[in-house]
Design a protein around this motif. Sequence first.
Motif, PDB file in Angstrom:
ATOM      1  N   THR A  93      -4.029   3.331   8.954  1.00  0.00           N
ATOM      2  CA  THR A  93      -3.583   2.104   9.611  1.00  0.00           C
ATOM      3  C   THR A  93      -4.805   1.470  10.257  1.00  0.00           C
ATOM      4  O   THR A  93      -5.490   2.094  11.071  1.00  0.00           O
ATOM      5  CB  THR A  93      -2.517   2.403  10.685  1.00  0.00           C
ATOM      6  OG1 THR A  93      -1.418   3.073  10.068  1.00  0.00           O
ATOM      7  CG2 THR A  93      -2.038   1.123  11.342  1.00  0.00           C
ATOM      8  N   PHE A  94      -5.069   0.241   9.866  1.00  0.00           N
ATOM      9  CA  PHE A  94      -6.216  -0.487  10.394  1.00  0.00           C
ATOM     10  C   PHE A  94      -5.807  -1.261  11.646  1.00  0.00           C
ATOM     11  O   PHE A  94      -4.614  -1.505  11.875  1.00  0.00           O
ATOM     12  CB  PHE A  94      -6.775  -1.431   9.323  1.00  0.00           C
ATOM     13  CG  PHE A  94      -7.381  -0.690   8.169  1.00  0.00           C
ATOM     14  CD1 PHE A  94      -8.711  -0.311   8.190  1.00  0.00           C
ATOM     15  CD2 PHE A  94      -6.614  -0.334   7.072  1.00  0.00           C
ATOM     16  CE1 PHE A  94      -9.269   0.398   7.143  1.00  0.00           C
ATOM     17  CE2 PHE A  94      -7.159   0.380   6.012  1.00  0.00           C
ATOM     18  CZ  PHE A  94      -8.493   0.742   6.053  1.00  0.00           C
ATOM     19  N   VAL A  95      -6.771  -1.659  12.457  1.00  0.00           N
ATOM     20  CA  VAL A  95      -6.462  -2.393  13.686  1.00  0.00           C
ATOM     21  C   VAL A  95      -5.800  -3.728  13.388  1.00  0.00           C
ATOM     22  O   VAL A  95      -5.126  -4.289  14.244  1.00  0.00           O
ATOM     23  CB  VAL A  95      -7.715  -2.568  14.571  1.00  0.00           C
ATOM     24  CG1 VAL A  95      -8.231  -1.225  15.058  1.00  0.00           C
ATOM     25  CG2 VAL A  95      -8.793  -3.346  13.862  1.00  0.00           C
ATOM     26  N   THR A  96      -5.929  -4.230  12.192  1.00  0.00           N
ATOM     27  CA  THR A  96      -5.274  -5.470  11.776  1.00  0.00           C
ATOM     28  C   THR A  96      -3.770  -5.283  11.585  1.00  0.00           C
ATOM     29  O   THR A  96      -3.040  -6.254  11.436  1.00  0.00           O
ATOM     30  CB  THR A  96      -5.857  -5.980  10.450  1.00  0.00           C
ATOM     31  OG1 THR A  96      -5.609  -5.004   9.427  1.00  0.00           O
ATOM     32  CG2 THR A  96      -7.337  -6.266  10.564  1.00  0.00           C
ATOM     33  N   GLY A  97      -3.318  -4.012  11.535  1.00  0.00           N
ATOM     34  CA  GLY A  97      -1.923  -3.711  11.281  1.00  0.00           C
ATOM     35  C   GLY A  97      -1.640  -3.370   9.826  1.00  0.00           C
ATOM     36  O   GLY A  97      -0.566  -2.894   9.494  1.00  0.00           O
ATOM     37  N   ARG A  98      -2.603  -3.619   8.952  1.00  0.00           N
ATOM     38  CA  ARG A  98      -2.418  -3.275   7.546  1.00  0.00           C
ATOM     39  C   ARG A  98      -2.464  -1.759   7.372  1.00  0.00           C
ATOM     40  O   ARG A  98      -3.242  -1.071   8.027  1.00  0.00           O
ATOM     41  CB  ARG A  98      -3.481  -3.926   6.683  1.00  0.00           C
ATOM     42  CG  ARG A  98      -3.304  -5.412   6.580  1.00  0.00           C
ATOM     43  CD  ARG A  98      -4.290  -6.026   5.647  1.00  0.00           C
ATOM     44  NE  ARG A  98      -4.035  -7.453   5.533  1.00  0.00           N
ATOM     45  CZ  ARG A  98      -4.918  -8.320   5.121  1.00  0.00           C
ATOM     46  NH1 ARG A  98      -6.130  -7.926   4.770  1.00  0.00           N
ATOM     47  NH2 ARG A  98      -4.606  -9.598   5.044  1.00  0.00           N
ATOM     48  N   VAL A  99      -1.625  -1.284   6.452  1.00  0.00           N
ATOM     49  CA  VAL A  99      -1.539   0.150   6.180  1.00  0.00           C
ATOM     50  C   VAL A  99      -1.772   0.365   4.692  1.00  0.00           C
ATOM     51  O   VAL A  99      -1.153  -0.293   3.860  1.00  0.00           O
ATOM     52  CB  VAL A  99      -0.162   0.716   6.582  1.00  0.00           C
ATOM     53  CG1 VAL A  99      -0.083   2.209   6.286  1.00  0.00           C
ATOM     54  CG2 VAL A  99       0.126   0.430   8.053  1.00  0.00           C
ATOM     55  N   TYR A 100      -2.666   1.292   4.380  1.00  0.00           N
ATOM     56  CA  TYR A 100      -2.965   1.621   2.990  1.00  0.00           C
ATOM     57  C   TYR A 100      -2.811   3.116   2.786  1.00  0.00           C
ATOM     58  O   TYR A 100      -3.160   3.914   3.654  1.00  0.00           O
ATOM     59  CB  TYR A 100      -4.398   1.231   2.623  1.00  0.00           C
ATOM     60  CG  TYR A 100      -4.619  -0.246   2.543  1.00  0.00           C
ATOM     61  CD1 TYR A 100      -4.511  -0.920   1.330  1.00  0.00           C
ATOM     62  CD2 TYR A 100      -4.939  -0.993   3.669  1.00  0.00           C
ATOM     63  CE1 TYR A 100      -4.718  -2.284   1.247  1.00  0.00           C
ATOM     64  CE2 TYR A 100      -5.151  -2.357   3.600  1.00  0.00           C
ATOM     65  CZ  TYR A 100      -5.041  -2.996   2.381  1.00  0.00           C
ATOM     66  OH  TYR A 100      -5.237  -4.345   2.302  1.00  0.00           O
ATOM     67  N   ALA A 101      -2.297   3.483   1.614  1.00  0.00           N
ATOM     68  CA  ALA A 101      -2.192   4.885   1.214  1.00  0.00           C
ATOM     69  C   ALA A 101      -3.272   5.152   0.175  1.00  0.00           C
ATOM     70  O   ALA A 101      -3.387   4.415  -0.811  1.00  0.00           O
ATOM     71  CB  ALA A 101      -0.823   5.176   0.635  1.00  0.00           C
ATOM     72  N   TYR A 102      -4.058   6.188   0.408  1.00  0.00           N
ATOM     73  CA  TYR A 102      -5.107   6.612  -0.533  1.00  0.00           C
ATOM     74  C   TYR A 102      -4.596   7.881  -1.211  1.00  0.00           C
ATOM     75  O   TYR A 102      -4.205   8.834  -0.546  1.00  0.00           O
ATOM     76  CB  TYR A 102      -6.429   6.826   0.207  1.00  0.00           C
ATOM     77  CG  TYR A 102      -6.921   5.515   0.756  1.00  0.00           C
ATOM     78  CD1 TYR A 102      -7.746   4.699   0.001  1.00  0.00           C
ATOM     79  CD2 TYR A 102      -6.501   5.056   1.995  1.00  0.00           C
ATOM     80  CE1 TYR A 102      -8.152   3.466   0.478  1.00  0.00           C
ATOM     81  CE2 TYR A 102      -6.898   3.825   2.480  1.00  0.00           C
ATOM     82  CZ  TYR A 102      -7.718   3.031   1.711  1.00  0.00           C
ATOM     83  OH  TYR A 102      -8.105   1.806   2.178  1.00  0.00           O
ATOM     84  N   LEU A 103      -4.581   7.855  -2.530  1.00  0.00           N
ATOM     85  CA  LEU A 103      -3.913   8.878  -3.314  1.00  0.00           C
ATOM     86  C   LEU A 103      -4.862   9.955  -3.817  1.00  0.00           C
ATOM     87  O   LEU A 103      -6.032   9.675  -4.097  1.00  0.00           O
ATOM     88  CB  LEU A 103      -3.211   8.217  -4.507  1.00  0.00           C
ATOM     89  CG  LEU A 103      -2.377   6.972  -4.169  1.00  0.00           C
ATOM     90  CD1 LEU A 103      -1.796   6.364  -5.436  1.00  0.00           C
ATOM     91  CD2 LEU A 103      -1.293   7.287  -3.152  1.00  0.00           C
ATOM     92  N   HIS A 104      -4.349  11.177  -3.922  1.00  0.00           N
ATOM     93  CA  HIS A 104      -5.086  12.331  -4.464  1.00  0.00           C
ATOM     94  C   HIS A 104      -6.305  12.691  -3.611  1.00  0.00           C
ATOM     95  O   HIS A 104      -7.346  13.089  -4.129  1.00  0.00           O
ATOM     96  CB  HIS A 104      -5.505  12.084  -5.917  1.00  0.00           C
ATOM     97  CG  HIS A 104      -4.390  11.607  -6.784  1.00  0.00           C
ATOM     98  ND1 HIS A 104      -3.319  12.404  -7.104  1.00  0.00           N
ATOM     99  CD2 HIS A 104      -4.157  10.403  -7.356  1.00  0.00           C
ATOM    100  CE1 HIS A 104      -2.480  11.712  -7.855  1.00  0.00           C
ATOM    101  NE2 HIS A 104      -2.951  10.492  -8.021  1.00  0.00           N
ATOM    102  N   VAL A 105      -6.180  12.556  -2.301  1.00  0.00           N
ATOM    103  CA  VAL A 105      -7.265  12.864  -1.375  1.00  0.00           C
ATOM    104  C   VAL A 105      -7.216  14.357  -1.030  1.00  0.00           C
ATOM    105  O   VAL A 105      -6.189  14.842  -0.541  1.00  0.00           O
ATOM    106  CB  VAL A 105      -7.144  12.021  -0.088  1.00  0.00           C
ATOM    107  CG1 VAL A 105      -8.221  12.398   0.917  1.00  0.00           C
ATOM    108  CG2 VAL A 105      -7.188  10.531  -0.414  1.00  0.00           C
TER     109      VAL A 105
END
Length: 68
Positions: free
Chosen positions: A24-36
Amino acid sequence: MPDIDSSAIRSARYDPAARVLEITFVTGRVYAYLHVPETTYRDFLDAESKGRFFNERIRDAFATARKR
């Protein structure tokens, strides 16, 4: 979900069974990074600069899905 000491990243959550790192970035955007790998997540948490580690070792290294 631990809070992250970073000017760009608010928090991170890792699901070891799915190997998904959710940022979760401070901008509010949320990203999922796969196979980490879990070791990458642990290294991220231990990094002195979370933003630099993210940019160098996560951002372009894993498939991504925007969640919000």
